[in-house]
Scaffold this motif. Structure first.
Motif, PDB file in Angstrom:
ATOM      1  N   LYS A 288       1.477  54.373 -16.946  1.00 14.78           N
ATOM      2  CA  LYS A 288       2.353  53.928 -15.864  1.00 14.78           C
ATOM      3  C   LYS A 288       1.820  52.640 -15.242  1.00 14.78           C
ATOM      4  O   LYS A 288       2.585  51.698 -15.000  1.00 14.78           O
ATOM      5  N   SER A 289       0.521  52.573 -15.017  1.00 18.85           N
ATOM      6  CA  SER A 289      -0.075  51.363 -14.438  1.00 18.85           C
ATOM      7  C   SER A 289       0.113  50.170 -15.370  1.00 18.85           C
ATOM      8  O   SER A 289       0.420  49.064 -14.924  1.00 18.85           O
ATOM      9  N   TRP A 290      -0.075  50.392 -16.666  1.00 19.99           N
ATOM     10  CA  TRP A 290       0.095  49.324 -17.652  1.00 19.99           C
ATOM     11  C   TRP A 290       1.544  48.832 -17.645  1.00 19.99           C
ATOM     12  O   TRP A 290       1.805  47.636 -17.650  1.00 19.99           O
ATOM     13  N   TYR A 291       2.490  49.779 -17.606  1.00 19.37           N
ATOM     14  CA  TYR A 291       3.906  49.418 -17.565  1.00 19.37           C
ATOM     15  C   TYR A 291       4.208  48.644 -16.286  1.00 19.37           C
ATOM     16  O   TYR A 291       4.893  47.611 -16.327  1.00 19.37           O
TER      17      TYR A 291
ATOM     18  N   MET B 132       2.210  46.876 -14.504  1.00 17.16           N
ATOM     19  CA  MET B 132       1.602  45.550 -14.578  1.00 17.16           C
ATOM     20  C   MET B 132       2.439  44.624 -15.463  1.00 17.16           C
ATOM     21  O   MET B 132       2.645  43.462 -15.141  1.00 17.16           O
ATOM     22  N   GLN B 133       2.951  45.160 -16.595  1.00 17.11           N
ATOM     23  CA  GLN B 133       3.726  44.332 -17.508  1.00 17.11           C
ATOM     24  C   GLN B 133       5.050  43.890 -16.908  1.00 17.11           C
ATOM     25  O   GLN B 133       5.620  42.900 -17.349  1.00 17.11           O
ATOM     26  N   THR B 134       5.543  44.614 -15.951  1.00 17.03           N
ATOM     27  CA  THR B 134       6.824  44.252 -15.353  1.00 17.03           C
ATOM     28  C   THR B 134       6.672  43.281 -14.184  1.00 17.03           C
ATOM     29  O   THR B 134       7.675  42.852 -13.632  1.00 17.03           O
ATOM     30  N   THR B 135       5.435  42.933 -13.840  1.00 18.15           N
ATOM     31  CA  THR B 135       5.243  41.981 -12.745  1.00 18.15           C
ATOM     32  C   THR B 135       5.595  40.574 -13.207  1.00 18.15           C
ATOM     33  O   THR B 135       5.490  40.237 -14.392  1.00 18.15           O
ATOM     34  N   THR B 136       5.998  39.765 -12.279  1.00 16.13           N
ATOM     35  CA  THR B 136       6.380  38.384 -12.574  1.00 16.13           C
ATOM     36  C   THR B 136       5.182  37.588 -13.091  1.00 16.13           C
ATOM     37  O   THR B 136       5.315  36.816 -14.045  1.00 16.13           O
ATOM     38  N   ALA B 137       4.029  37.808 -12.490  1.00 21.51           N
ATOM     39  CA  ALA B 137       2.830  37.069 -12.904  1.00 21.51           C
ATOM     40  C   ALA B 137       2.485  37.366 -14.362  1.00 21.51           C
ATOM     41  O   ALA B 137       2.154  36.455 -15.129  1.00 21.51           O
ATOM     42  N   TYR B 138       2.575  38.638 -14.762  1.00 21.67           N
ATOM     43  CA  TYR B 138       2.256  39.009 -16.145  1.00 21.67           C
ATOM     44  C   TYR B 138       3.261  38.359 -17.104  1.00 21.67           C
ATOM     45  O   TYR B 138       2.882  37.836 -18.151  1.00 21.67           O
ATOM     46  N   LYS B 139       4.542  38.413 -16.735  1.00 20.64           N
ATOM     47  CA  LYS B 139       5.575  37.834 -17.607  1.00 20.64           C
ATOM     48  C   LYS B 139       5.355  36.339 -17.791  1.00 20.64           C
ATOM     49  O   LYS B 139       5.438  35.832 -18.911  1.00 20.64           O
ATOM     50  N   LYS B 140       5.056  35.648 -16.692  1.00 18.92           N
ATOM     51  CA  LYS B 140       4.835  34.201 -16.788  1.00 18.92           C
ATOM     52  C   LYS B 140       3.603  33.894 -17.637  1.00 18.92           C
ATOM     53  O   LYS B 140       3.620  33.001 -18.470  1.00 18.92           O
ATOM     54  N   THR B 141       2.529  34.653 -17.420  1.00 13.70           N
ATOM     55  CA  THR B 141       1.303  34.450 -18.194  1.00 13.70           C
ATOM     56  C   THR B 141       1.549  34.716 -19.673  1.00 13.70           C
ATOM     57  O   THR B 141       1.105  33.959 -20.540  1.00 13.70           O
ATOM     58  N   SER B 142       2.264  35.787 -19.959  1.00  9.57           N
ATOM     59  CA  SER B 142       2.563  36.140 -21.348  1.00  9.57           C
ATOM     60  C   SER B 142       3.385  35.047 -22.023  1.00  9.57           C
ATOM     61  O   SER B 142       3.104  34.657 -23.158  1.00  9.57           O
ATOM     62  N   GLU B 143       4.403  34.549 -21.315  1.00 15.63           N
ATOM     63  CA  GLU B 143       5.225  33.473 -21.881  1.00 15.63           C
ATOM     64  C   GLU B 143       4.392  32.215 -22.122  1.00 15.63           C
ATOM     65  O   GLU B 143       4.529  31.569 -23.164  1.00 15.63           O
ATOM     66  N   THR B 144       3.519  31.892 -21.182  1.00 19.43           N
ATOM     67  CA  THR B 144       2.674  30.704 -21.317  1.00 19.43           C
ATOM     68  C   THR B 144       1.741  30.839 -22.520  1.00 19.43           C
ATOM     69  O   THR B 144       1.595  29.898 -23.312  1.00 19.43           O
ATOM     70  N   LEU B 145       1.127  32.023 -22.669  1.00 16.08           N
ATOM     71  CA  LEU B 145       0.216  32.232 -23.795  1.00 16.08           C
ATOM     72  C   LEU B 145       0.970  32.225 -25.125  1.00 16.08           C
ATOM     73  O   LEU B 145       0.464  31.713 -26.130  1.00 16.08           O
ATOM     74  N   THR B 146       2.167  32.773 -25.146  1.00 13.92           N
ATOM     75  CA  THR B 146       2.970  32.761 -26.375  1.00 13.92           C
ATOM     76  C   THR B 146       3.300  31.327 -26.772  1.00 13.92           C
ATOM     77  O   THR B 146       3.156  30.946 -27.936  1.00 13.92           O
ATOM     78  N   THR B 147       3.731  30.538 -25.801  1.00 18.63           N
ATOM     79  CA  THR B 147       4.053  29.136 -26.071  1.00 18.63           C
ATOM     80  C   THR B 147       2.810  28.387 -26.554  1.00 18.63           C
ATOM     81  O   THR B 147       2.877  27.625 -27.524  1.00 18.63           O
ATOM     82  N   ALA B 148       1.686  28.622 -25.889  1.00 22.43           N
ATOM     83  CA  ALA B 148       0.441  27.954 -26.295  1.00 22.43           C
ATOM     84  C   ALA B 148       0.050  28.364 -27.709  1.00 22.43           C
ATOM     85  O   ALA B 148      -0.386  27.529 -28.509  1.00 22.43           O
ATOM     86  N   GLY B 149       0.213  29.637 -28.034  1.00 18.54           N
ATOM     87  CA  GLY B 149      -0.104  30.114 -29.389  1.00 18.54           C
ATOM     88  C   GLY B 149       0.781  29.467 -30.435  1.00 18.54           C
ATOM     89  O   GLY B 149       0.315  29.079 -31.518  1.00 18.54           O
ATOM     90  N   GLN B 150       2.058  29.356 -30.122  1.00 18.84           N
ATOM     91  CA  GLN B 150       2.975  28.718 -31.072  1.00 18.84           C
ATOM     92  C   GLN B 150       2.619  27.255 -31.272  1.00 18.84           C
ATOM     93  O   GLN B 150       2.614  26.757 -32.407  1.00 18.84           O
ATOM     94  N   ARG B 151       2.304  26.568 -30.189  1.00 18.52           N
ATOM     95  CA  ARG B 151       1.941  25.142 -30.301  1.00 18.52           C
ATOM     96  C   ARG B 151       0.642  24.973 -31.081  1.00 18.52           C
ATOM     97  O   ARG B 151       0.497  24.039 -31.866  1.00 18.52           O
ATOM     98  N   THR B 152      -0.312  25.868 -30.845  1.00 17.94           N
ATOM     99  CA  THR B 152      -1.576  25.807 -31.574  1.00 17.94           C
ATOM    100  C   THR B 152      -1.347  26.050 -33.053  1.00 17.94           C
ATOM    101  O   THR B 152      -1.926  25.372 -33.909  1.00 17.94           O
ATOM    102  N   SER B 153      -0.492  26.997 -33.370  1.00 16.42           N
ATOM    103  CA  SER B 153      -0.177  27.297 -34.766  1.00 16.42           C
ATOM    104  C   SER B 153       0.447  26.086 -35.455  1.00 16.42           C
ATOM    105  O   SER B 153       0.079  25.736 -36.579  1.00 16.42           O
ATOM    106  N   VAL B 154       1.372  25.437 -34.775  1.00 18.96           N
ATOM    107  CA  VAL B 154       2.005  24.234 -35.335  1.00 18.96           C
ATOM    108  C   VAL B 154       0.961  23.137 -35.523  1.00 18.96           C
ATOM    109  O   VAL B 154       0.946  22.461 -36.566  1.00 18.96           O
ATOM    110  N   ALA B 155       0.066  22.985 -34.547  1.00 18.95           N
ATOM    111  CA  ALA B 155      -0.960  21.947 -34.649  1.00 18.95           C
ATOM    112  C   ALA B 155      -1.881  22.201 -35.840  1.00 18.95           C
ATOM    113  O   ALA B 155      -2.195  21.277 -36.600  1.00 18.95           O
ATOM    114  N   PHE B 156      -2.318  23.457 -36.036  1.00 14.19           N
ATOM    115  CA  PHE B 156      -3.175  23.770 -37.182  1.00 14.19           C
ATOM    116  C   PHE B 156      -2.431  23.582 -38.501  1.00 14.19           C
ATOM    117  O   PHE B 156      -3.002  23.116 -39.485  1.00 14.19           O
TER     118      PHE B 156
END
Length: 187
Positions: free
Chosen positions: A85-88, A90-114
């Motif tokens: 329940k705590s994990w769920y 936390m995942q529904t918080t705005t801060a977690y969603k924004k962080t997750s989106e930022t990390l996903t975008t960064a991962g995709q950009r890093t993958s393209v760069a490599f």
């Protein structure tokens, strides 16, 4: 005696006489005997109510535990459920969603760069291999290998650079019977 100025802020410091007056004030006489008795009775009633509430709470906690045992709810399963329940939550918080989106975008950009880096390196190696200086080096190695083979008594044809490297790698990986005999005799 001099007349004193009255007010909230006296300009003169306190004198010993003033300090004695303050210490002689009896604050316990501010309530009447009747009020005191009422307060003591109320205090006794409150103590009794608190004792009763503690007994009721203990009884309810015991029943709560019995029901959990009958339902098979263990402390470990409760801990897991609370963690989930705590994990769920936390995942529904705005801060977690924004962080997750930022990390996903960064991962995709890093993958393209490599990927782009890998493609650039592959192109550079291809360009280098097709360069005249590498061709000249390749020809020199092939001619040296064919000269060595002809002097040692190997098979005639020179072959390509890859063939020469492949045959050299195979030769070093295999143990020939003459090498085994030499090694055994040295021991």
């Amino acid at each position: 005696m001099e007349p004193r100025q009255q007010g909230l802020l006296d300009k003169e410091p306190l004198k010993e006489v003033d300090e004695d007056m303050v210490s002689e004030v009896d604050l316990t006489n501010t309530i009447t005997e009747e009020e005191r008795e009422e307060m003591e009775n109320e205090l006794i009633k409150l103590d009794e109510e608190i004792t009763t509430l503690k007994q009721v709470l203990a009884s309810k906690e015991k029943r709560h535990l019995e029901l959990k045992q009958k339902l098979g709810i263990t402390p470990l399963s409760e801990l897991r459920q609370n963690f989930s329940k705590s994990w769920y939550d936390m995942q529904t918080t705005t801060a977690y969603k924004k962080t997750s989106e930022t990390l996903t975008t960064a991962g995709q950009r890093t993958s393209v760069a490599f990927s782009n880096l890998g493609n650039a390196i592959t192109r550079k190696f291809g360009d280098m291999r097709n360069s005249p200086s590498f061709k000249s080096f390749e020809e020199k190695v092939e001619s040296t290998v064919s000269n060595i083979k002809s002097k040692v008594g190997g098979t005639g044809g020179a072959g390509s650079f890859e063939d020469v490297l492949s045959s050299a790698a195979q030769a070093s990986a295999q143990d020939t019977p003459t090498n085994n005999v030499t090694e055994n005799s040295e021991r």
